[in-house]
Design a protein around this motif. Structure first.
Motif, PDB file in Angstrom:
ATOM      1  N   GLU A  62       3.456  -8.235  10.471  1.00 34.95           N
ATOM      2  CA  GLU A  62       1.863  -9.054  10.121  1.00 34.95           C
ATOM      3  C   GLU A  62       0.903  -7.712  10.045  1.00 34.95           C
ATOM      4  OE1 GLU A  62       2.217 -12.362  12.584  1.00 34.95           O
ATOM      5  OE2 GLU A  62       4.602 -13.207  11.082  1.00 34.95           O
ATOM      6  N   GLU A  64      -2.437  -7.228   8.818  1.00 34.42           N
ATOM      7  CA  GLU A  64      -4.213  -7.250   8.884  1.00 34.42           C
ATOM      8  C   GLU A  64      -4.797  -7.626  10.307  1.00 34.42           C
ATOM      9  OE1 GLU A  64      -2.183 -10.255   7.878  1.00 34.42           O
ATOM     10  OE2 GLU A  64      -2.507  -9.269   5.426  1.00 34.42           O
ATOM     11  N   SER A 145       0.463 -12.876  10.620  1.00 33.43           N
ATOM     12  CA  SER A 145       0.297 -13.405   9.371  1.00 33.43           C
ATOM     13  C   SER A 145       1.605 -14.065   9.094  1.00 33.43           C
ATOM     14  CB  SER A 145       0.117 -12.782   8.179  1.00 33.43           C
ATOM     15  OG  SER A 145       0.782 -10.955   8.341  1.00 33.43           O
ATOM     16  N   ARG A 151       3.745 -16.983   3.107  1.00 31.73           N
ATOM     17  CA  ARG A 151       2.154 -16.719   2.840  1.00 31.73           C
ATOM     18  C   ARG A 151       1.310 -17.161   3.189  1.00 31.73           C
ATOM     19  NH1 ARG A 151       4.516 -16.962  -2.132  1.00 31.73           N
ATOM     20  NH2 ARG A 151       3.178 -18.703  -3.908  1.00 31.73           N
ATOM     21  N   PRO A 154      -6.081 -17.416   4.674  1.00 38.11           N
ATOM     22  CA  PRO A 154      -6.044 -17.197   5.487  1.00 38.11           C
ATOM     23  C   PRO A 154      -6.570 -17.593   6.685  1.00 38.11           C
ATOM     24  CG  PRO A 154      -6.738 -15.750   4.045  1.00 38.11           C
ATOM     25  CD  PRO A 154      -6.468 -16.666   3.493  1.00 38.11           C
ATOM     26  N   TYR A 155      -6.524 -18.435   7.955  1.00 40.86           N
ATOM     27  CA  TYR A 155      -7.040 -19.177   8.745  1.00 40.86           C
ATOM     28  C   TYR A 155      -7.811 -18.369   9.928  1.00 40.86           C
ATOM     29  CZ  TYR A 155      -2.402 -21.178   9.400  1.00 40.86           C
ATOM     30  OH  TYR A 155      -1.405 -21.229   9.392  1.00 40.86           O
ATOM     31  N   ALA A 178     -14.125 -17.262  10.130  1.00 41.93           N
ATOM     32  CA  ALA A 178     -13.396 -18.082   8.749  1.00 41.93           C
ATOM     33  C   ALA A 178     -13.572 -18.917   7.705  1.00 41.93           C
ATOM     34  CB  ALA A 178     -11.631 -17.759   9.900  1.00 41.93           C
ATOM     35  N   GLU A 208      -3.856 -16.889  10.695  1.00 43.75           N
ATOM     36  CA  GLU A 208      -2.409 -16.267   9.670  1.00 43.75           C
ATOM     37  C   GLU A 208      -3.112 -15.651   8.833  1.00 43.75           C
ATOM     38  OE1 GLU A 208       0.538 -16.744  10.086  1.00 43.75           O
ATOM     39  OE2 GLU A 208       0.626 -18.210  12.461  1.00 43.75           O
ATOM     40  N   PHE A 209      -3.309 -14.142   8.483  1.00 41.69           N
ATOM     41  CA  PHE A 209      -4.731 -13.542   7.663  1.00 41.69           C
ATOM     42  C   PHE A 209      -3.795 -13.647   6.373  1.00 41.69           C
ATOM     43  CE2 PHE A 209      -6.066 -14.124  11.844  1.00 41.69           C
ATOM     44  CZ  PHE A 209      -7.043 -14.971  12.012  1.00 41.69           C
ATOM     45  N   GLY A 210      -2.318 -14.272   6.308  1.00 42.52           N
ATOM     46  CA  GLY A 210      -2.216 -13.035   5.149  1.00 42.52           C
ATOM     47  C   GLY A 210      -0.709 -13.673   5.303  1.00 42.52           C
ATOM     48  N   SER A 216      -2.733  -8.478   3.403  1.00 38.82           N
ATOM     49  CA  SER A 216      -3.871  -8.856   2.537  1.00 38.82           C
ATOM     50  C   SER A 216      -5.771  -8.275   3.145  1.00 38.82           C
ATOM     51  CB  SER A 216      -4.496  -9.490   3.293  1.00 38.82           C
ATOM     52  OG  SER A 216      -5.641 -11.097   2.087  1.00 38.82           O
ATOM     53  N   GLY A 219      -7.851 -10.604   4.181  1.00 35.62           N
ATOM     54  CA  GLY A 219      -7.253 -11.406   5.873  1.00 35.62           C
ATOM     55  C   GLY A 219      -7.292  -9.631   6.388  1.00 35.62           C
TER      56      GLY A 219
END
Ligand code: CA
Length: 326
Positions: A62, A64, A145, A151, A154-155, A178, A208-210, A216, A219
Motif C-alpha cells: 500500500e 500512498e 490502501s 481498490r 480514497p477516503y 479528504a 484508504e487512499f488507493g 494512486s 490518493g
C-alpha cells in the motif's frame, strides 16, 4: 522512553532536532545469523508540545502513505514545528521490501497483530513497539490502501466508539480535508493498529487512499494534504491549512461477499451509487463454459467505497463494500 523491546535504536525520542535512522529488530536468519531488520524512522522535535505519530507500510503493498511520509521526512524541518512528529513510513519493513501485504518472514499481518508481543516473531515485535509509540502520541495516523487485492475510493476514516475520543476524532477527520470520510463504529476485530489507539483513548485517523497494488496520484495528493492539515490542526506545524473541499462523511453499511469461485465480471465501479439487491456482477465458471454465470446481488444501498480487484474470485471474497450517508 522505556519500551521493553529487543528492538533498539540510536534515535533519542526526547531530543530536539531532526533525526532519521532505524529501529533495529534482531532477526537471526539463514542468510544473516546476527542480523537486524532495519525499519526506517524519523523523529522531528522542537521543544514541548503535542506529538503526532504517522504510520505507513503497515501493509507492504500500500503505497500512498509510504511515499507521502517519505516526502514528509525529507521536507519537514524542526523550526517549522513545535512539539514532535514521529514518522514510520514502512512499518512492516519485510512486507514493504517484498511488496506484499503480510511479512514474508513470519506471515504476520501487522494490522491483525496489535497490541503485539515483545517475545513474538518480527511482526508481533513491531506491533508491540508501535503500540508503545501510540501511547506517546496525541494523535495517531495510520495510512492504508487496498493493496494488491482491493481498490478503494480514497477516503480518510475514524472510529467512534465508547472508548474513542469522539470529538477529537471528528475534528481531526474534518481537518484532514479528504473529499470523502468514513466513520466506523465498534468492531469485533481488536487487533488493528487503531485498536491500540482506541484502548489508550488516543485520537486516531486511518484511511484508504488507493489500491490495486499501485500508487494512486489522487490518493497521494489527498495523503500529502491531509498529513499537512493534521499537523496544522494539532498546533504542531506553524503553517496554514491547505484548502480542501468540504468532506462528504459516510458510514459503513456492509460488504457483499463472493458466492462462488470463478471469474468476476463487475457491473459497477468504486464511487458508484447502488441500491440493495442490484445485480452487482456475475461470477463466470471458466472450467464449465455452458454453465450460466452466478449473479452477485449487492446487499446494501449506498456508495461503493471498495471492490475486489483481481479478476479471479473465490467464495468469501469481499467483492463490494458499501457506505451511506452518516
Ligand atoms: Ca491496509
Amino acid at each position: 522512553m522505556n519500551i521493553g523491546s529487543r528492538i533498539s535504536t540510536g534515535i533519542d525520542f526526547d531530543r530536539d532536532g531532526k533525526q532519521v535512522g532505524y529501529l533495529n529488530l534482531p532477526h537471526s536468519s539463514d542468510i544473516s545469523a546476527h542480523g537486524n531488520i532495519c525499519i526506517p524512522i524519523a523523529v522531528i522535535r522542537n521543544g514541548d508540545g503535542p506529538t503526532a505519530l504517522f504510520e505507513g507500510g503497515n501493509h507492504g503493498d500500500e503505497y500512498e502513505g509510504q511515499v507521502g511520509l517519505l516526502k514528509l521526512i525529507r521536507s519537514l524541518q524542526p523550526d517549522q514545528i513545535r512539539g514532535r512528529v514521529i514518522i514510520l513510513p514502512s512499518a512492516n519493513f519485510p512486507a514493504v521490501e517484498a511488496g506484499t501485504r503480510n511479512s514474508p518472514i513470519d506471515g504476520g499481518n501487522l494490522n491483525r497483530s496489535f497490541p503485539g508481543d515483545p517475545n513474538g516473531g518480527p511482526t508481533d515485535m513491531i506491533a508491540h513497539y508501535v503500540d508503545a509509540l501510540i501511547g506517546e502520541a496525541d494523535i495517531f495516523v495510520d495510512l492504508h490502501s487496498g493493496g494488491r487485492t482491493l481498490r478503494f475510493l480514497p477516503y480518510v476514516m475514524t472510529r467512534l466508539t465508547p472508548r474513542t475520543p469522539q470529538a477529537a476524532n471528528m475534528a481531526a477527520l474534518h481537518a484532514f480535508g479528504a473529499p470523502v470520510a468514513v466513520v466506523a463504529g465498534p468492531e469485533r476485530e481488536e487487533r488493528y493498529a487503531w485498536s491500540s489507539a482506541e484502548r489508550r483513548g488516543i485520537p486516531c485517523l486511518t484511511g484508504e487512499f488507493g489500491g490495486s497494488g499501485q500508487l494512486s496520484i489522487e490518493g497521494l495528493r489527498i495523503v500529502e494534504r491531509g498529513v499537512h492539515n493534521v499537523l496544522v490542526h494539532m498546533g504542531i506545524l506553524r503553517a496554514n491549512a491547505i484548502p480542501a473541499p468540504p468532506t462528504r462523511v459516510l458510514a459503513s453499511r456492509g460488504r457483499t461477499f463472493s458466492p462462488d469461485n470463478g471469474m468476476f465480471e463487475p457491473h459497477f465501479d468504486v464511487g458508484d451509487t447502488v441500491e440493495a439487491g442490484a445485480l452487482g456482477g456475475l461470477v463466470h465458471f471458466f472450467d464449465d463454459p455452458l454453465r450460466e454465470p452466478r449473479p452477485v446481488h449487492i446487499v446494501h444501498s449506498g456508495t461503493i467505497i471498495s471492490m475486489h480487484h483481481s479478476g479471479l474470485t473465490r467464495r468469501g471474497d469481499a467483492l463490494f463494500w458499501v457506505a451511506g450517508a452518516a
